[in-house]
Scaffold this motif. Structure first.
Motif, mmCIF file in Angstrom:
data_model
loop_
_atom_site.group_PDB
_atom_site.id
_atom_site.type_symbol
_atom_site.label_atom_id
_atom_site.label_comp_id
_atom_site.label_asym_id
_atom_site.label_seq_id
_atom_site.Cartn_x
_atom_site.Cartn_y
_atom_site.Cartn_z
ATOM 1 N N LYS A 175 25.494 10.175 92.675
ATOM 2 C CA LYS A 175 24.963 11.243 93.533
ATOM 3 C C LYS A 175 23.840 10.734 94.437
ATOM 4 C CE LYS A 175 26.207 15.030 90.496
ATOM 5 N NZ LYS A 175 25.783 16.114 89.645
ATOM 6 N N LEU A 176 23.354 9.530 94.166
ATOM 7 C CA LEU A 176 22.241 8.983 94.941
ATOM 8 C C LEU A 176 22.735 8.023 96.020
ATOM 9 C CD1 LEU A 176 19.714 8.210 92.057
ATOM 10 C CD2 LEU A 176 19.744 10.197 93.578
ATOM 11 N N SER A 177 22.038 8.033 97.145
ATOM 12 C CA SER A 177 22.366 7.116 98.239
ATOM 13 C C SER A 177 21.556 5.824 98.096
ATOM 14 C CB SER A 177 22.038 7.767 99.583
ATOM 15 O OG SER A 177 20.626 7.914 99.710
ATOM 16 N N LYS A 178 21.988 4.795 98.819
ATOM 17 C CA LYS A 178 21.246 3.533 98.810
ATOM 18 C C LYS A 178 19.823 3.749 99.327
ATOM 19 C CE LYS A 178 24.960 0.176 98.950
ATOM 20 N NZ LYS A 178 25.586 -0.946 99.631
ATOM 21 N N SER A 179 19.667 4.615 100.312
ATOM 22 C CA SER A 179 18.321 4.843 100.854
ATOM 23 C C SER A 179 17.425 5.552 99.840
ATOM 24 C CB SER A 179 18.370 5.608 102.181
ATOM 25 O OG SER A 179 18.923 6.883 102.000
ATOM 26 N N THR A 209 21.807 -10.268 94.672
ATOM 27 C CA THR A 209 21.351 -9.885 96.019
ATOM 28 C C THR A 209 20.920 -8.415 96.040
ATOM 29 O OG1 THR A 209 23.541 -9.144 96.708
ATOM 30 C CG2 THR A 209 23.002 -11.505 97.061
ATOM 31 N N THR A 210 20.293 -8.042 97.123
ATOM 32 C CA THR A 210 19.900 -6.644 97.311
ATOM 33 C C THR A 210 21.131 -5.750 97.308
ATOM 34 O OG1 THR A 210 17.899 -7.256 98.518
ATOM 35 C CG2 THR A 210 18.749 -5.031 98.889
ATOM 36 N N ASP A 211 22.221 -6.188 97.955
ATOM 37 C CA ASP A 211 23.449 -5.386 97.984
ATOM 38 C C ASP A 211 24.022 -5.167 96.585
ATOM 39 O OD1 ASP A 211 23.468 -4.889 100.696
ATOM 40 O OD2 ASP A 211 24.788 -6.585 101.167
ATOM 41 N N VAL A 212 24.022 -6.203 95.773
ATOM 42 C CA VAL A 212 24.531 -6.091 94.399
ATOM 43 C C VAL A 212 23.621 -5.152 93.595
ATOM 44 C CG1 VAL A 212 24.922 -7.359 92.235
ATOM 45 C CG2 VAL A 212 25.741 -8.307 94.407
ATOM 46 N N PHE A 213 22.324 -5.312 93.769
ATOM 47 C CA PHE A 213 21.354 -4.463 93.081
ATOM 48 C C PHE A 213 21.568 -2.996 93.442
ATOM 49 C CE2 PHE A 213 17.229 -2.267 93.199
ATOM 50 C CZ PHE A 213 16.784 -2.445 91.900
ATOM 51 N N LEU A 214 21.656 -2.699 94.732
ATOM 52 C CA LEU A 214 21.842 -1.309 95.173
ATOM 53 C C LEU A 214 23.204 -0.769 94.739
ATOM 54 C CD1 LEU A 214 20.210 -1.462 98.718
ATOM 55 C CD2 LEU A 214 19.309 -0.305 96.683
ATOM 56 N N SER A 215 24.221 -1.604 94.789
ATOM 57 C CA SER A 215 25.563 -1.176 94.354
ATOM 58 C C SER A 215 25.572 -0.820 92.873
ATOM 59 C CB SER A 215 26.595 -2.269 94.634
ATOM 60 O OG SER A 215 26.736 -2.437 96.021
ATOM 61 N N PHE A 216 24.853 -1.602 92.070
ATOM 62 C CA PHE A 216 24.743 -1.296 90.643
ATOM 63 C C PHE A 216 24.179 0.106 90.453
ATOM 64 C CE2 PHE A 216 21.745 -0.895 87.107
ATOM 65 C CZ PHE A 216 22.586 -1.028 86.019
ATOM 66 N N TYR A 217 23.068 0.421 91.117
ATOM 67 C CA TYR A 217 22.442 1.733 90.951
ATOM 68 C C TYR A 217 23.294 2.852 91.549
ATOM 69 C CZ TYR A 217 18.231 0.265 88.584
ATOM 70 O OH TYR A 217 17.357 -0.193 87.627
ATOM 71 N N CYS A 218 23.967 2.587 92.654
ATOM 72 C CA CYS A 218 24.837 3.610 93.255
ATOM 73 C C CYS A 218 26.038 3.917 92.351
ATOM 74 C CB CYS A 218 25.321 3.162 94.632
ATOM 75 S SG CYS A 218 24.051 3.309 95.900
ATOM 76 N N SER A 219 26.554 2.898 91.673
ATOM 77 C CA SER A 219 27.684 3.158 90.772
ATOM 78 C C SER A 219 27.208 3.868 89.505
ATOM 79 C CB SER A 219 28.429 1.870 90.440
ATOM 80 O OG SER A 219 27.610 1.008 89.687
ATOM 81 N N LYS A 220 25.993 3.564 89.065
ATOM 82 C CA LYS A 220 25.454 4.191 87.867
ATOM 83 C C LYS A 220 25.029 5.633 88.146
ATOM 84 C CE LYS A 220 22.464 3.029 83.994
ATOM 85 N NZ LYS A 220 23.479 2.930 82.956
ATOM 86 N N LEU A 257 14.081 10.813 89.253
ATOM 87 C CA LEU A 257 15.222 10.686 90.161
ATOM 88 C C LEU A 257 16.516 10.439 89.386
ATOM 89 C CD1 LEU A 257 16.168 10.422 93.187
ATOM 90 C CD2 LEU A 257 15.842 7.945 92.877
ATOM 91 N N PHE A 258 16.449 9.565 88.379
ATOM 92 C CA PHE A 258 17.633 9.222 87.591
ATOM 93 C C PHE A 258 17.900 10.210 86.458
ATOM 94 C CE2 PHE A 258 16.321 4.643 88.728
ATOM 95 C CZ PHE A 258 17.047 4.674 89.908
ATOM 96 N N ASN A 259 16.994 11.169 86.267
ATOM 97 C CA ASN A 259 17.106 12.157 85.193
ATOM 98 C C ASN A 259 17.241 11.463 83.825
ATOM 99 O OD1 ASN A 259 17.099 14.741 84.154
ATOM 100 N ND2 ASN A 259 19.317 14.995 84.365
ATOM 101 N N LEU A 260 16.314 10.522 83.592
ATOM 102 C CA LEU A 260 16.291 9.767 82.341
ATOM 103 C C LEU A 260 14.910 9.872 81.691
ATOM 104 C CD1 LEU A 260 17.959 6.414 83.512
ATOM 105 C CD2 LEU A 260 19.024 8.189 82.114
ATOM 106 N N LYS A 261 14.861 9.620 80.397
ATOM 107 C CA LYS A 261 13.576 9.564 79.686
ATOM 108 C C LYS A 261 13.007 8.150 79.682
ATOM 109 C CE LYS A 261 14.058 13.549 76.618
ATOM 110 N NZ LYS A 261 13.594 14.453 77.618
#
Length: 188
Positions: free
Chosen positions: A65-69, A51-62, A28-32
């Motif tokens: 192209k990916l959604s929180k869901s 928090t979950t919001d901070v965790f999801l925001s981190f991945y969404c900013s990184k 999904l992240f196109n990483l090795k």
């Protein structure tokens, strides 16, 4: 003499697909491999430092192209089925009242919420335990020895009278250093 049984949750009661989840996330992240900041964020989330919001925001900013869901779905990919015979087993132990029963799990908020929504007998399971410790609630994680010391101190337990059951060798080895009896369940 063993008086207290301390159980892990994943791959002891509920089945996990650790390798499948890793492969799915990397695809999904196109990483090795997971990057250092991702590993640190995951650990911080697992012990409730963020928090979950901070965790999801981190991945969404990184990965914009990916959604929180999509990220949530990838995060929960690891969780598989919970065979009912394992519920029967712990219910039988609870009825017998021979042991103090404790659950000690590296579990985060999204995973436990997913389990609550998808395991119809979650509350019956939880009610079998005298204490139910999740890493994100107590802000500690295995294999760090402070989590075992916390359980021993909180419950006024003698380490030699405890048996800790876990599927991860690193976790049982850490518990052994405190003189806790261990049983490493081979997940294969």
């Amino acid at each position: 003499m063993i008086k207290t049984l301390i159980f892990d949750f994943g791959d002891v009661f509920i089945n996990l697909d650790k390798q499948g989840a890793m492969d799915n996330a990397l695809q999904l992240f196109n990483l090795k491999e997971f990057e250092a900041d991702m590993i640190e964020t995951n650990k911080a989330y697992e012990i409730g430092k963020i928090t979950t919001d901070v965790f999801l925001s981190f991945y969404c900013s990184k990965f914009p192209k990916l959604s929180k869901s999509e990220i949530t779905e990838a995060w929960n990919f690891i969780i598989k089925d919970f065979p009912e015979y394992r519920l029967d087993f712990i219910q039988q132990l609870a009825r017998e009242k021979k042991y103090n029963l404790i659950l000690l799990s590296n579990t985060n908020e999204m995973h436990i919420n997913f389990i609550k929504q998808n395991v119809s007998f979650y509350n019956e399971f939880k009610n079998c335990f005298d204490k139910f410790y999740l890493s994100h609630e107590i802000h500690l994680r295995k294999p760090n020895t402070d989590i075992y010391e916390f359980v021993l101190n909180e419950n006024n337990l003698n380490a030699e009278e405890c048996l800790f059951i876990d599927d991860t060798k690193e976790n049982t080895e850490a518990a052994k250093t405190l003189n806790i009896n261990t049983w490493n369940i081979d997940e294969t």
